[in-house]
Design a protein around this motif. Structure first.
Motif, PDB file in Angstrom:
ATOM      1  N   ASN A  77     -14.049   2.078  -1.870  1.00  0.00           N
ATOM      2  CA  ASN A  77     -13.821   0.867  -1.661  1.00  0.00           C
ATOM      3  C   ASN A  77     -14.526  -0.066  -0.274  1.00  0.00           C
ATOM      4  O   ASN A  77     -14.346  -1.189   0.122  1.00  0.00           O
ATOM      5  CB  ASN A  77     -12.460   0.561  -1.650  1.00  0.00           C
ATOM      6  N   GLN A  78     -14.883   0.904   0.657  1.00  0.00           N
ATOM      7  CA  GLN A  78     -15.228   0.334   2.319  1.00  0.00           C
ATOM      8  C   GLN A  78     -16.244  -0.586   1.685  1.00  0.00           C
ATOM      9  O   GLN A  78     -17.380  -1.320   2.374  1.00  0.00           O
ATOM     10  CB  GLN A  78     -15.506   1.579   2.524  1.00  0.00           C
ATOM     11  N   ASP A 187      -7.699   0.696  -6.928  1.00  0.00           N
ATOM     12  CA  ASP A 187      -6.583   0.422  -6.653  1.00  0.00           C
ATOM     13  C   ASP A 187      -6.461   1.165  -5.164  1.00  0.00           C
ATOM     14  O   ASP A 187      -6.631   2.902  -5.570  1.00  0.00           O
ATOM     15  CB  ASP A 187      -5.444   0.800  -7.137  1.00  0.00           C
ATOM     16  N   PRO A 188      -5.934   0.403  -4.045  1.00  0.00           N
ATOM     17  CA  PRO A 188      -5.475   0.962  -2.655  1.00  0.00           C
ATOM     18  C   PRO A 188      -4.962   2.326  -2.778  1.00  0.00           C
ATOM     19  O   PRO A 188      -5.059   2.807  -2.202  1.00  0.00           O
ATOM     20  CB  PRO A 188      -6.072  -0.113  -1.757  1.00  0.00           C
ATOM     21  N   LEU A 199      -9.280   1.852 -13.215  1.00  0.00           N
ATOM     22  CA  LEU A 199     -10.200   0.841 -12.508  1.00  0.00           C
ATOM     23  C   LEU A 199     -11.080   0.566 -14.625  1.00  0.00           C
ATOM     24  O   LEU A 199     -11.342  -0.786 -14.580  1.00  0.00           O
ATOM     25  CB  LEU A 199     -11.840   1.144 -11.861  1.00  0.00           C
ATOM     26  N   CYS A 200     -11.031   1.002 -15.521  1.00  0.00           N
ATOM     27  CA  CYS A 200     -11.641   0.660 -16.448  1.00  0.00           C
ATOM     28  C   CYS A 200     -10.898   0.474 -16.908  1.00  0.00           C
ATOM     29  O   CYS A 200     -10.914  -0.464 -18.040  1.00  0.00           O
ATOM     30  CB  CYS A 200     -11.784   2.697 -17.192  1.00  0.00           C
ATOM     31  N   ILE A 242       1.857   5.904 -14.364  1.00  0.00           N
ATOM     32  CA  ILE A 242       3.110   5.037 -14.446  1.00  0.00           C
ATOM     33  C   ILE A 242       2.613   3.414 -13.767  1.00  0.00           C
ATOM     34  O   ILE A 242       3.018   2.609 -14.131  1.00  0.00           O
ATOM     35  CB  ILE A 242       3.205   5.538 -14.081  1.00  0.00           C
ATOM     36  N   ARG A 243       1.958   4.202 -12.185  1.00  0.00           N
ATOM     37  CA  ARG A 243       1.581   2.482 -11.530  1.00  0.00           C
ATOM     38  C   ARG A 243       0.930   1.477 -12.559  1.00  0.00           C
ATOM     39  O   ARG A 243       0.868   0.471 -12.212  1.00  0.00           O
ATOM     40  CB  ARG A 243       1.077   2.582 -10.078  1.00  0.00           C
ATOM     41  N   THR A 244      -0.548   1.721 -13.270  1.00  0.00           N
ATOM     42  CA  THR A 244      -1.259   1.203 -14.310  1.00  0.00           C
ATOM     43  C   THR A 244      -0.403   1.323 -15.235  1.00  0.00           C
ATOM     44  O   THR A 244      -0.268  -0.050 -15.674  1.00  0.00           O
ATOM     45  CB  THR A 244      -2.675   2.496 -14.348  1.00  0.00           C
TER      46      THR A 244
END
Length: 947
Positions: A77-78, A187-188, A199-200, A242-244
């Motif tokens: 992400n940088q 996702d950071p 991401l997909c 699980i977060r997704t």
């Protein structure tokens, strides 16, 4: 349409202490045939500066160094922070890949041609490029990946077709520049694992296509576990998945899918515990816990996804894999016989696949039981006898986590361990306690049958296993137990075969061990501690739900020992006793503090002479509506075969089976005739070990027919098997009749509509005095005289499972039977006034298990009781329900009765109770974890011996 050749590509390489392979990776980037390539290397906290190394191959590349390694996603992400403008495409690469010279051009051209937002290559092995590693993958609704190729598959261009995929794996992924910025990059909060799937998935919510272009080949080392541990990879993958799930689904699909994912995780936890994967079970639970305590971050992520969403979940679901990937993997393993590596879990799957008969028998047994009990499953089971309703999950929890017990006039004491077990089970059933109750009643029949199948497995014959299972299922005992409302018998029916298997494994009698013969293929040498712990856990669980387990365990152990002595094979008895005693000690500890508080009354206080069943009826298990006077002898007749033909160990096991059968029948007769000074339960409970013994004896007839009949000349012995088969078939006929009826002859009504429990009776703020034989009372009771028992319950609700454990009789409750017994002696006609001092407003005298014409079990009350109650001036007869007499106390007003009862006690638990219950929970967890660890250790020792 041909793609333009001047599109810009920005390659982002994330590195961390790369090895020698990094030079080859940089050289492959420099060798790309696409001219418009910018390169940025983001170094994630490497010990040495890679700048010189990078510029030796890529002089124009820029290097961005970070102080620590936060993972691939945060490092990649940088480029969003550093870049002034967004290129046409980003290509995010690991530092352990090597690209074919045309890989970037092929990926970009395919993205332009197919209007794709994300494109992935074909990954091949670093050292053997002819072996495929990955070519994209699908994802099920819970986020579990479903590979489209078999890793290590020989590359023959069989997968070189451009196609849509739900996601592409990390390593070398092309992402359209504007898309990457629109979705906010990776996702950071995800590091190392699952960030590409996330991401997909988010790219699909904005309408982007995800594709794979196999013509672009990339060699990949895939050595993440060399940098972080395998356990950490599993933990992070589950956590991020699980977060997704919690972040990308909309409201409606979250409500639908998240509970399914939770249930699947619960099943995975149970499977992991059963196969000894304790770390995996911990990771599954920790993944949910980690995300549920970070709901603020989840809400922010959901808001961001919602702001950019253009495609609904229904459309996205069409591109996901159908069903549940873990379940599909399990079924595939069962079909192929291939496990998941060299582990106890894979061994379990391999054993199941090698013995498909076990799976088929299990399914057939469950289907047969469901067919035979279809009316009970669909219409419910009346609350008669021990078959009490459970109440809600919160009721079970409050009853267990409380110092107050709703028995008698109300007591202070420790709650039964069974309430804690039922509370946990209600949670596993998501609060559906009615379904749980049905499973705990009807489900005991297939559980016991499968336990017998498992019990006979060491004899190495499907015929022996099948006959034993059929005989056990055809036995009238569980169906009469249901008809007579004896839940303890049903629980024991399901538990005893498993308990007997554990005891015999502990004794190591052949074929369960090597004592007195050779070990069967279905048994293994286990440590003494593991054997004792298995007996203790099973015995403790059975005892927690049914106090009669103590008597049943004693009968089982006594029958096996006596049968062994009769058969002349006393070897292994000392070890059997040692394992049983050690298991009993474990069970006692697991049931503290309830056991210590209720030990004096553990066996109950029931009057003798249960029902007057004759010796012949007991031998036929004919204690209820199920059983025929003639066909009932068929199963015992079939068990004669091994006595006539068997030799050696087969004869010994037949003798043990007959000893259990006849011994328990004798004890049941003692109970029926009131010849015992020890309180004994109903014959359905006592004869459970005998039912297992009879099934074992009949199955030994099969063994004798297969082995021993060859020893004899042709004669009468050759005719015995045909007679036994005819008897066995005849013994099955009543069971088939029960299946056709669909209700197992169970009663169809109960006393829940009797005042004061009927709906039209209003709310009764008084207590109810129950009088009658314990066989027909719907709650636990104490002995009143030689034939009667009594109990007290609330008039607000019909007795529930909390009243199944009577416990000790306290002094205050003990005054109630004294008042009833003294009434005929003193000649009082004001018994109602005396009872009103305890808040008793209704007296119910039960003489039948259920209202007539249902409930064939009857226990008439003595005439003196009715004469006494009818002569009272302040007791008004009421109710027209046949089978139970109702008397209303007119000596006191409802307010006076309410005042006599007093205020409801605090349902909370004292500090001591909380401490002891917490210790009890810890002991159960330690026991289960210890069992799993010991089982895993024994399995590993066996594998080591094989190697």
């Amino acid at each position: 349409m041909e793609a333009k050749a001047d599109f810009g590509i920005h390659v982002v390489i994330v590195s961390h202490d790369p090895g020698l392979w990094f030079d080859e990776m940089l050289e492959s980037i420099a060798a790309q045939d696409h001219p418009f390539v910018d390169v940025t290397v983001v170094d994630a906290g490497s010990e040495s500066d890679p700048t010189a190394r990078v510029q030796r191959f890529l002089p124009e590349a820029s290097v961005h160094r970070m102080d620590s390694n936060l993972g691939f996603g945060p490092a990649a992400n940088q480029v969003l922070l550093d870049a002034d403008s967004v290129p046409d495409f980003f290509v995010f690469c690991h530092d352990d890949v090597a690209l074919a010279p045309d890989a970037l051009r092929v990926l970009a051209q395919e993205a332009v041609r197919s209007n794709a937002g994300i494109v992935g290559p074909k990954y091949v092995d670093w050292d053997d490029p002819d072996r495929i590693l990955q070519v994209g993958f699908m994802v099920d609704k819970t986020g579990v990946a479903v590979p489209t190729v078999e890793s290590g598959e020989l590359d023959q261009e069989q997968h070189d077709v451009v196609q849509d995929m739900f996601a592409v794996p990390g390593g070398c992924v092309l992402v359209r520049g504007d898309l990457f910025r629109a979705v906010g990059g990776f996702d950071p909060d995800m590091s190392f694992c699952f960030e590409h799937v996330d991401l997909c998935w988010r790219a699909r919510t904005v309408g982007a296509r995800v594709m794979v272009a196999p013509a672009a080949a990339v060699r990949h080392r895939q050595r993440l576990t060399e940098r972080i541990s395998g356990a950490q990879v599993e933990r992070l993958s589950r956590r991020h998945r699980i977060r997704t799930l919690l972040s990308v689904y909309g409201v409606w699909h979250s409500v639908r899918v998240i509970p399914q994912a939770m249930l699947l995780s619960a099943i995975e936890v149970l499977a992991a515990l059963a196969t000894g994967h304790l770390t995996r079970a911990r990771h599954i639970g920790a993944a949910w816990g980690h995300n549920l305590v970070r709901l603020g971050s989840i809400r922010r992520r959901r808001h961001a996804v919602g702001q950019s969403r253009h495609v609904g979940d229904t459309h996205i679901r069409l591109s996901q894999a159908r069903g549940f990937a873990p379940m599909a993997k399990l079924l595939a393993n069962l079909r192929s016989g291939v496990g998941d590596g060299d582990s106890p879990g894979s061994a379990l799957l391999a054993r199941l696949s090698r013995s498909r008969a076990s799976v088929m028998v299990g399914l057939a047994t469950v289907l047969l039981v469901l067919l035979g009990a279809r009316e009970l499953v669909a219409g419910g089971i009346p609350a008669v006898g021990d078959l009490a309703r459970l109440g809600s999950s919160s009721d079970l929890l409050s009853g267990w986590w409380s110092d107050f017990r709703p028995v008698g006039l109300g007591q202070e004491g420790f709650a039964p361990t069974g309430l804690g077990v039922l509370t946990l089970l209600s949670w596993l059933f998501l609060g559906e306690t009615d379904l749980l109750r049905t499973v705990l009643i009807v489900g005991m029949v297939p559980l016991g049958a499968l336990g017998v199948w498992r019990l006979m497995r060491p004899f190495d014959s499907l015929w022996i296993q099948g006959v034993a299972l059929a005989v056990y299922l055809a036995n009238p005992l569980p169906y009469n137990a249901l008809a007579n409302g004896v839940w303890s018998a049903l629980l024991m029916y399901g538990a005893v075969p498993w308990l007997m298997r554990a005891v015999l494994a502990g004794a190591r009698l052949a074929p369960y061990g090597s004592v007195g013969g050779s070990r069967g293929s279905g048994s293994h040498r286990l440590s003494f501690l593991r054997e004792a712990l298995a007996v203790g856990l099973l015995f403790g669980l059975a005892g927690a739900l049914a106090s009669d387990a103590l008597i049943v365990m004693g009968l089982l152990l006594g029958g096996l020992i006596l049968g062994s002595f009769i058969a002349g094979t006393a070897e292994g008895m000392a070890r059997m006793v040692a394992v049983a005693v050690a298991g009993a000690a474990v069970a006692a500890v697991l049931n503290l503090p309830w056991l210590a508080d209720s030990l004096p009354s553990l066996l109950g206080d029931r009057p003798g002479g249960n029902g007057g069943n004759s010796w012949a009826e007991i031998l036929r298990f004919d204690t209820g509506p199920f059983g025929d006077n003639r066909l009932g002898w068929a199963l015992p007749a079939a068990a004669v075969l091994p006595l006539a033909l068997a030799h050696d160990s087969r004869l010994a096991w037949a003798v043990r089976g007959w000893t259990l059968y006849l011994g328990t029948a004798a004890v049941a007769l003692v109970a029926e005739q009131d010849w015992s000074t020890v309180p004994l339960p109903r014959p359905e409970v006592i004869q459970i070990p005998g039912a297992v013994g009879l099934a074992m004896a009949v199955s030994m007839g099969v063994a004798a027919f297969l082995v021993d009949i060859r020893r004899h000349r042709f004669g009468w012995r050759q005719l015995v098997p045909f007679t036994a088969v005819a008897a066995l078939v005849a013994g099955m006929l009543p069971a088939l009749a029960v299946v056709s009826e669909g209700d197992w002859n169970a009663t169809r009504d109960d006393y829940t509509d009797v005042a004061p429990f009927s709906e039209d009776g209003g709310e009764a703020d008084h207590l109810v005095l129950w009088l009658g034989h314990p066989d027909v009372l719907p709650l636990a009771s104490w002995k009143l005289d030689g034939h009667l028992s009594f109990s007290v319950s609330s008039g607000r609700d019909y007795p529930s499972v909390a009243q199944r454990w009577a416990g000790r009789l306290d002094d205050r409750t003990g005054q109630v039977p004294d008042a009833v017994l003294k009434a005929p002696e003193s000649g009082t006609n004001r018994l109602g006034a005396e009872l009103s001092q305890w808040g008793i407003g209704t007296i119910l005298v039960a003489e039948r298990l259920a209202p007539a014409p249902y409930g064939e079990l009857t226990q008439p009350a003595p005439e003196w009781l009715f004469d006494t109650l009818d002569s009272q001036l302040d007791l008004a007869p009421g109710g027209l329900t046949a089978g139970i007499a109702t008397y209303h106390n007119t000596a006191a007003s409802p307010e006076a009765l309410r005042t006599a009862i007093g205020s409801s006690p605090d349902d909370g638990a004292s500090a001591l109770t909380r401490l002891l219950l917490a210790v009890q929970i810890v002991l159960w967890v330690v026991g289960l974890v210890g069992m799993a660890r010991l089982s895993t250790g024994d399995w590993r020792r066996r594998q080591g011996a094989i190697r």
